[in-house]
Each structure stands twice: as structure tokens, then as C-alpha cells.
Design an enzyme around this catalytic site. Sequence first.
Site, PDB file in Angstrom:
ATOM      1  N   TYR A  39       0.835  -1.198   0.000  1.00  0.00           N
ATOM      2  CA  TYR A  39       0.000   0.000   0.000  1.00  0.00           C
ATOM      3  C   TYR A  39       0.874   1.254   0.000  1.00  0.00           C
ATOM      4  CZ  TYR A  39      -4.062  -2.917   1.196  1.00  0.00           C
ATOM      5  OH  TYR A  39      -5.065  -3.866   1.200  1.00  0.00           O
ATOM      6  N   ALA A  40       0.717   2.048  -1.040  1.00  0.00           N
ATOM      7  CA  ALA A  40       1.502   3.275  -1.213  1.00  0.00           C
ATOM      8  C   ALA A  40       2.989   2.986  -1.100  1.00  0.00           C
ATOM      9  CB  ALA A  40       1.075   4.339  -0.195  1.00  0.00           C
TER      10      ALA A  40
END
Length: 338
Positions: free
Chosen positions: A79-80
Site C-alpha cells: 500500500y503506497a
Amino acid sequence: MTQVMPVPNVAPPAYQPSETMTPAPLALRRRLGQSDLRVFPLALGGNVFGWTADGQTTDEILDTYADHGGNFIDTADSYAGGRSEIMIGNWMRSRGNRDRIVVATKVGKGPENSGVTAQAVSRAVNDSLRRLGTDHIDLLYLHIDDTAVPFEETLFAVDDLVRMGKVRYFGAADHTGDRLIEARVIAAQLGVTPMVAVQQHYNLVHRRSFEADIARVAAQQQLGVMPRFALASGFLTGKYRTRADVARNSRGADAGRYLSRRGLRVLACLDAIVAEQRAQGIEVATVAAVSLAWLLTKRNVVAPVASASHAAQVLDLMASATIQLSRHQLAALDRASA
């Protein structure tokens, strides 16, 4: 090679809990599968942290969730590009609440350690621990199912991490029922740690694949189920009702695929139930909350995973834990979404 830029180590302002804070009663906590983890029945998704939510917004979302009794945060090393884990770790450190939070993360899709070989899993977990600023992960998911890697290799690697205290429990994300059975059989044969949880795509407008396959296996193995895409990319918030609604929002494309006769039938049913609930004085009832409350009535479901773009949305999601749906309302939702 992708580089994850660390968040600047700047001391945040002193945190003061909200005066209107109403912590969730412990009775709302649910046991996660066969583990000793007890969690709030809504897992706060961290997929927006470091992507559409900056540092301040992330802190506000997490503060609101924790202030009102939430204790279950879901993230992933992908995530990110790992920034989600960093931001969650910074928040826990600044609030001094690590021992009150159940952290779930996933490995297998991270840019630095992709796959589920023993080496990839071990390196990914160590990197996640560093980003989260903690010495253990409460619930680790295998984010992918790579049939080219022998399950024995992956299970031994996870078992080593459990024995070292770096991982408490683990589960799978997006594995088929047959693969979950295979994993349980191999774990028993090897005498290693078995899975306790599964995260799977499941909601009112995406039912068939879960109910036809995973639901039976989860029941047999007593796996805790964490439905992901629990709000169907925002469709089950009631935000998207026309093609114009989809076109107006840059993130509406995924929700737009549910804009069909069946999808609109589900929304109409949700609207009717929200009206009934509010007529009974349940002011927290919303389309999103009722959608999540429906999931919470399903066998083995522990906590749907849902994310908030800003703090004002958090209480709407958390209200699902207190909404009681009648048998008539549940039957109506089952029919509308069949």
C-alpha cells in the site's frame, strides 16, 4: 528499485482525545477465528494512507477510529509502496498505543519482496516490522497465492516467524477453498502453525464466489473472515446511482460496474431499511452502515475491511457494529442481492 521515502521524524503536537469520545464496549469485540485476538467488528483499511490521505488526514482518521473503540487496522507492504505502514507506525508511536492495537498486514505484493518464497516472506516481514516500528505483527496475510511456490516452503517460513515472535497469527488473502484445504492438510502434516483467518472479496453485490467456495471452508476450519471491498468500491455507500455520479468522481470507475438493475435493486432495499431504522430512532443508520451490518450477520465474518477518506466518514462505518437488522430486513437484502 523502488525506494520508500521515510516520513520525517518530526514530533507531532500533543494528542488530546476528543471530549465527546464514546469508546465501544468490550462486548462489541469479536474473537478472530481460533486466535486469542479480540477485535472491533470493523477493520479500518489503510490502503488510502500515503496515497489519497496525507499524514494529517491519516492521523485524524486513526484518532477518530481509536477514540471510539476501534482497535483493528488493516494494511499491506504494497500500500503506497510501504508508506501506509510507515504512517500507521508513526501514529502508534506518537499515541503510545501499540499494545491496544491489532495490526494486520500483508506480504507478497511489495515492490521489494514480491512473492511467497521463504526468503521473500522473511524479508518482507522484517521490512514491515521496521516500517511499522514494532517487534511483532498480530495478523499476517499471504497477499497472493503463488502455486509455483510449494506451500511447504511458505508455511515453514511463516512458522519460523511465529516461533521467533515476529508474527502472532496468519491467514490468506484471495486463496481458493481448495488451496485453503491444502494448506491446512500440509500444516497438520508438518506440525506447523495453521491459518486462522481469510480475507476475501465479499459484499452485497459480490456474493457468489465467496458463498460458493470460501464460506464452507471457513466454517469447517473455523477461520475468521474479513470481507474486503466490503462497500464495493463505494457503490454500497449510495454515492453512485447514475452514470453521471460515476463520471463526476475520478475514483468512480470501479463502483460503476455495479450500476445495473441488480445493483439499483440492492440500493433501493438499503434505502428502505435505512428509513425503517431511522423511524425507530436509529439515527446512525446509513446505506454504508446497513451494508456492513448485513455482512456482520454472516457466519464466521469477524470484521469487514473498509477505509475512510476523511475522519467524518469513520463513525458512519463504525455504526455498523451497533445496528441490529431484523429477520425481515435480512431476508429482503438476501433477495435483492441474490
